[in-house]
Design an enzyme around this catalytic site. Structure first.
Site, PDB file in Angstrom:
ATOM      1  N   HIS A 228      42.912  37.579  58.269  1.00  0.00           N
ATOM      2  CA  HIS A 228      41.786  38.045  59.092  1.00  0.00           C
ATOM      3  C   HIS A 228      42.194  39.299  59.860  1.00  0.00           C
ATOM      4  O   HIS A 228      43.314  39.371  60.372  1.00  0.00           O
ATOM      5  CB  HIS A 228      41.396  36.942  60.079  1.00  0.00           C
TER       6      HIS A 228
ATOM      7  N   GLY B 245      46.584  62.365  27.492  1.00  0.00           N
ATOM      8  CA  GLY B 245      46.330  61.173  28.294  1.00  0.00           C
ATOM      9  C   GLY B 245      44.905  60.690  28.201  1.00  0.00           C
ATOM     10  O   GLY B 245      44.554  59.665  28.773  1.00  0.00           O
ATOM     11  N   GLY B 246      44.060  61.436  27.481  1.00  0.00           N
ATOM     12  CA  GLY B 246      42.673  61.033  27.313  1.00  0.00           C
ATOM     13  C   GLY B 246      41.777  61.528  28.428  1.00  0.00           C
ATOM     14  O   GLY B 246      42.178  62.304  29.308  1.00  0.00           O
TER      15      GLY B 246
ATOM     16  N   GLY C 100      19.743  60.188  34.423  1.00  0.00           N
ATOM     17  CA  GLY C 100      20.464  58.948  34.167  1.00  0.00           C
ATOM     18  C   GLY C 100      20.842  58.243  35.449  1.00  0.00           C
ATOM     19  O   GLY C 100      21.396  58.856  36.366  1.00  0.00           O
TER      20      GLY C 100
ATOM     21  N   TYR D 168      26.454  54.626  35.718  1.00  0.00           N
ATOM     22  CA  TYR D 168      27.672  54.803  36.508  1.00  0.00           C
ATOM     23  C   TYR D 168      27.930  56.271  36.842  1.00  0.00           C
ATOM     24  O   TYR D 168      28.098  56.640  38.008  1.00  0.00           O
ATOM     25  CB  TYR D 168      28.867  54.216  35.758  1.00  0.00           C
ATOM     26  N   VAL D 169      27.984  57.126  35.825  1.00  0.00           N
ATOM     27  CA  VAL D 169      28.332  58.530  36.041  1.00  0.00           C
ATOM     28  C   VAL D 169      27.286  59.209  36.916  1.00  0.00           C
ATOM     29  O   VAL D 169      27.611  59.908  37.885  1.00  0.00           O
ATOM     30  CB  VAL D 169      28.478  59.262  34.693  1.00  0.00           C
ATOM     31  N   GLY D 170      26.024  59.016  36.591  1.00  0.00           N
ATOM     32  CA  GLY D 170      24.963  59.670  37.332  1.00  0.00           C
ATOM     33  C   GLY D 170      24.930  59.298  38.795  1.00  0.00           C
ATOM     34  O   GLY D 170      24.790  60.157  39.675  1.00  0.00           O
TER      35      GLY D 170
END
Length: 464
Positions: A445, A40-41, A181, A184-186
């Protein structure tokens, strides 16, 4: 060794590759997927979904620590990292099972092993369970993915830093996590582990966090992270690393204020990605790479070799799962006689810090650099009444409009559920809509999307 033949061979089972495999197999096409490890990666195994799983565990921890603010009295709160990891593993196992069943139901053959080209259109596969198969194919699709970069800092490699893979397997809380870093990941892991209870320091080489965002977005996120107790150093050069991650580490750094030494217990390397294109014989397949190792493709994702395509990050596509999925759709439609292209895709992004950071379309930086005139509307999230009910008023949203006709050109938001609100605006942009469509829409709302009424009512125009 004699070779087998399969009309379609896909190397890698990531997002775009697996959907292409399932589509081709269900269409009656003999299709084989060669995957060395992650069924699935990376997304369901070691990246997007397990990371967001742990981020939500950190959100619960943060709510528990601040329960009194919501009128709930709790006792002492502690974090069970083994429990956090177990919850993540259970989700991953369920997702992998879904993928395995999908391969069985579609008829796509999943082969677990290491693939290497031995000549054009011929691949040798060293099977994980022993032995080898040699596969010849008419059409090949490269879905190779990427891996975390380890910056060439003296001593860093020797310190055995964690990447996103190892940090998701921690069963003990780091005393002091040093994150290399500010992307995003960091940032996602930095905030999560701070909420679990670790001391956290972020070292960012660039002058601002998330450099692809406008400065006002990055500054607001930095303010929020600092308010949670995270130390952030930008414009930093790491000159030396000593020690071993997981025990004790010392990093020598140069900052605009001078040289410093930062001591911690763990290092997370989150400083970019490297394509998985080396050592698999792509040169034998006639597939050319860019100087940085990405696969050269045209706007139809065709490589320099006939009947060989590339999908996802390895092809230089935006490093998002949803970009890889769209790569699949482009290839699928073009195989059926279409003429789809990667040019001018409207590509959204969402950073899953708390609050989220989401953007789609033109940014202020891009507008300035390209000389595109825009009108900017901006409102604080505190003006959206839903934020008052949940106690999450940090951030703001802004939109970029065409001065000529009021079309929405871009949108950015840092705030609760930013990704969901962004998607509403994305649909309006894709419809080429005037901002008044969202200004005058009757939106339920109190919801976060109702803030779009507020945002577009703030537009000051002589017409419309």
């Amino acid at each position: 060794m004699s070779s087998e033949f399969c009309r379609n061979v896909i190397i890698g089972s990531g997002e775009g590759g697996k959907y292409l495999a399932w589509h081709l197999a269900q269409s009656g096409e003999p299709t084989m997927v060669l995957e060395r490890r992650w069924i699935g990666g990376s997304c369901p195994n070691i990246n997007c979904l397990p990371a967001k799983n742990e981020i939500w565990s950190a959100k619960v921890a943060d709510l528990a620590h601040h329960a009194r603010n919501f009128g709930t009295i709790t006792g002492p709160v502690s974090i069970d990292m083994e429990g956090v990891r177990r919850r993540k593993r259970e989700m991953v196992e369920a997702l992998v099972a879904i993928h395995v069943n999908k391969y069985k139901s579609t008829g796509a053959e999943l082969v677990m092993g290491e693939a290497t080209f031995v000549e054009p259109k011929t691949i040798a596969v060293r099977l994980n369970d022993g032995g080898q198969r040699t596969i010849a194919a008419e059409r090949i699709f490269l879905n190779l993915g990427t891996h975390a970069a380890i910056p060439p800092v003296p001593g860093l490699q020797e310190s055995s830093p964690m990447t996103h893979i190892e940090i998701l397997e921690l069963d003990r809380l780091p005393e002091h996590l040093i994150v290399i870093g500010g992307g995003y990941v960091g940032l996602e892991f930095a905030q999560a582990y701070r909420r679990f209870g670790s001391k956290v320091t972020i070292l960012q080489r660039a002058a601002q966090l998330i450099p692809d965002q406008d400065a006002d977005i990055a500054e607001e996120l930095q303010r929020i992270l600092i308010s949670e107790g995270i130390d952030i150093l930008t414009s930093v050069e790491i000159t030396q690393v000593k020690g071993h991650s997981g025990k004790q580490v010392s990093l020598a750094v140069k900052t605009p204020q001078g040289e410093k030494e930062i001591n911690g217990s763990h290092i997370l390397a989150a400083a970019g990605r490297v394509p998985n294109t080396s050592g698999i014989g792509l040169e034998l397949a006639g597939v050319k790479l860019t100087p940085k190792g990405w696969i050269q493709v045209n706007d139809r994702l065709e490589t320099t070799a006939a009947n060989v395509w590339a999908i996802g990050e390895c092809a230089g596509s935006p490093q998002f799962t949803h970009a890889s999925l769209d790569d699949f759709r482009i290839i699928r439609d073009n195989l059926a006689g279409g003429n789809r292209s990667t040019r001018d895709r409207l590509m959204p992004s969402c950073l899953f810090t708390d609050p989220q950071v989401a953007r789609v379309g033109l940014s202020e930086n891009e507008a300035k650099n390209k000389g595109i005139p825009v009108e900017v509307a901006r409102v604080p999230m505190a003006s959206v009444l839903r934020t008052r009910t949940i106690g999450e008023t940090s951030g703001f949203m802004k939109a970029l409009l065409s001065p000529a006709d009021g079309r929405i050109l871009g949108f950015a938001m840092i705030g609760a559920e930013a990704g969901e609100v962004m998607t509403v605006v994305q649909m309006a942009i894709q419809a080429n809509a005037n901002y008044t469509v969202l200004r005058d829409a009757v939106i339920s709302h109190p919801t976060m999307s109702e803030g779009l009424n507020v945002l577009f009512s703030a537009v000051k125009r002589s017409k419309g």
